[in-house]
Scaffold this motif. Sequence first.
Motif, short mmCIF file in Angstrom:
data_model
loop_
_atom_site.label_atom_id
_atom_site.label_comp_id
_atom_site.label_asym_id
_atom_site.label_seq_id
_atom_site.Cartn_x
_atom_site.Cartn_y
_atom_site.Cartn_z
N UNK A 1 1.02 -1.23 -0.12
CA UNK A 1 -0.27 0.09 0.34
C UNK A 1 0.80 1.17 0.11
N UNK A 2 2.09 1.42 0.82
CA UNK A 2 2.65 2.05 0.71
C UNK A 2 3.79 2.53 -0.34
N UNK A 3 3.98 1.54 -1.37
CA UNK A 3 4.65 1.62 -2.27
C UNK A 3 3.34 2.20 -3.59
N UNK A 4 2.44 1.63 -3.19
CA UNK A 4 1.27 2.25 -4.96
C UNK A 4 0.83 3.56 -4.10
N UNK A 5 0.82 3.67 -2.34
CA UNK A 5 0.58 5.34 -2.43
C UNK A 5 1.94 6.50 -3.14
N UNK A 6 3.22 5.56 -2.64
CA UNK A 6 3.89 6.71 -3.38
C UNK A 6 4.09 6.68 -5.11
N UNK A 7 4.17 5.36 -5.21
CA UNK A 7 3.75 5.79 -6.98
C UNK A 7 2.62 6.78 -7.61
N UNK A 8 1.62 6.58 -6.64
CA UNK A 8 0.30 8.01 -6.62
C UNK A 8 0.96 9.43 -6.69
N UNK A 9 1.40 9.55 -5.34
CA UNK A 9 2.01 10.56 -5.38
C UNK A 9 3.14 10.97 -6.59
N UNK A 10 4.27 10.62 -7.18
CA UNK A 10 4.84 10.46 -7.88
C UNK A 10 4.23 11.10 -8.98
N UNK A 11 3.33 9.92 -9.59
CA UNK A 11 2.24 10.36 -10.81
C UNK A 11 1.20 11.49 -10.60
N UNK B 1 1.52 17.55 -11.93
CA UNK B 1 1.26 18.92 -11.76
C UNK B 1 2.72 19.57 -12.52
N UNK B 2 3.51 18.82 -12.54
CA UNK B 2 4.50 19.46 -13.05
C UNK B 2 4.49 19.74 -14.38
N UNK B 3 4.20 18.52 -15.61
CA UNK B 3 3.35 18.62 -17.15
C UNK B 3 2.49 19.77 -17.11
#
Length: 470
Positions: free
Chosen positions: A229-239, A244-246
């Motif tokens: 769940x932490x990895x999925x959350x981190x991937x979601x935050x990175x996405x 947002x950067x895009x």
Amino acid sequence: MWAIPLAYAALAALWIVFSDAFVEMLAATPAALSRMQTWKGWFFVVCTALLLAVLLWREYGRLMARQRELERLTRLYAVLSQVNQAIVRETDRDRLFRDICGVAVEFGGFRPAFVAEAAGEAGGLRLLASAGNLDTAPFLESGDGCPAAEALASGETWIVHDLRVAPSEPWVDAALTQGCRSLAAAPVLVRGRPAVVLGFCGGEAGFFREREASLVREIALDVGFALEAMERRELHLRAEEALRASLRQKDLLLREVHHRVKNNLQLVQSMLNLQGLRYESSADRAMLSESLERVQTLGRAHDVLSRSGDVTSVCLRTYVRELAQALSRRHDPDGRVRLEIFENDAVLGLDQAAPCGLLAGELMANALRHAFPGDRRGVLRVDFRRDGGRAVLRVRDDGVGLPPGLDPEEAETLGLELVRALCEQLGGRPRWEREQGTGFELAFDLTPTEPARLGEAGEACSSSFSTGSG
């Protein structure tokens, strides 16, 4: 289970065998008979007391065993409950590992507890968190039969019930030195592969019975779910951050485009000004000045966009106010005409805001040029509102009104032809009023994305530069 009933049966048989008649047969004298009956009574009292004592002792032992089992189960439940609370509470991996080790030592009676991962090319294990005064150096080195290393390599739970009978290895000696007699290591699987290993030590041999072993596996399973769940959350935050950067990059690009368009339109204005200096006819210069105003109206839309928080929408209130201020400075420097601009926020896309602004600017310019001749004073009012899925634009003045016989729908002047063209572009049919001045009204359909935004204090309105009405 049947020992005490059998003992009672044997006593009953002896009681029958040693009846009074039988005792009298054995006794030679009355004194001997009295002593034998006394011994017989004391014998059966002592036997009964012993049997009762044995029965009570057995029941007490069973009760204490059940009490210890209940305490053990309560302890295991507390460990699992606290671990799950930590999983729900913590979002950081390192803090989660520290909490799990602390819970295992405090509530589970383990000593010590640790979380480790493979050290990579260096070999051995790298400690991530621990509790219970763990000496990490030799205890976490990989070696033959080391449960933590074997569990991490194989993906299966390893349990050593008695370290004293295990082959002598550095990790065994280190564990025994720290008071560990038994050890369990469970791998934490993330997407089917071992990520870290949970290690729990017991202070006595055979500490990890079936329920303790199940608890260790259950904790490892829950921690694996938490890490996924932490990895999925981190991937979601990175996405989200990448998105947002895009969006920021595209926003800057659009803002730069609008800024360049505004600059290009300013260049066109400068060229028109230079061209106007070559005209000797006042009529030609007036026509060129009107064209210059229209170019300025277009440029102002891109100027509002470049300064707003949303480069895809225009705050019509800010746009019309700035147009009215510029036109008032140009055609009414003495301030004879009071401008009243609508106050409600109206956010439109550029495809509708530009023609709507051009239309309002053309009508305001015509009113300021022709509706208040001489020293006449009056009011010029611009309204814009939403009516369901449609928008209504109104421009009205209390000036001298349209010339008699002039039909705005048929007139061939450039200004009125431009008004008709802009009305067609917006998809509406204009309605004119001649009473007490001149009134204009146009109702048109909003684009599908506009109705929900119209009438709200959108980002474009809140962040745009707003001026007075002049």
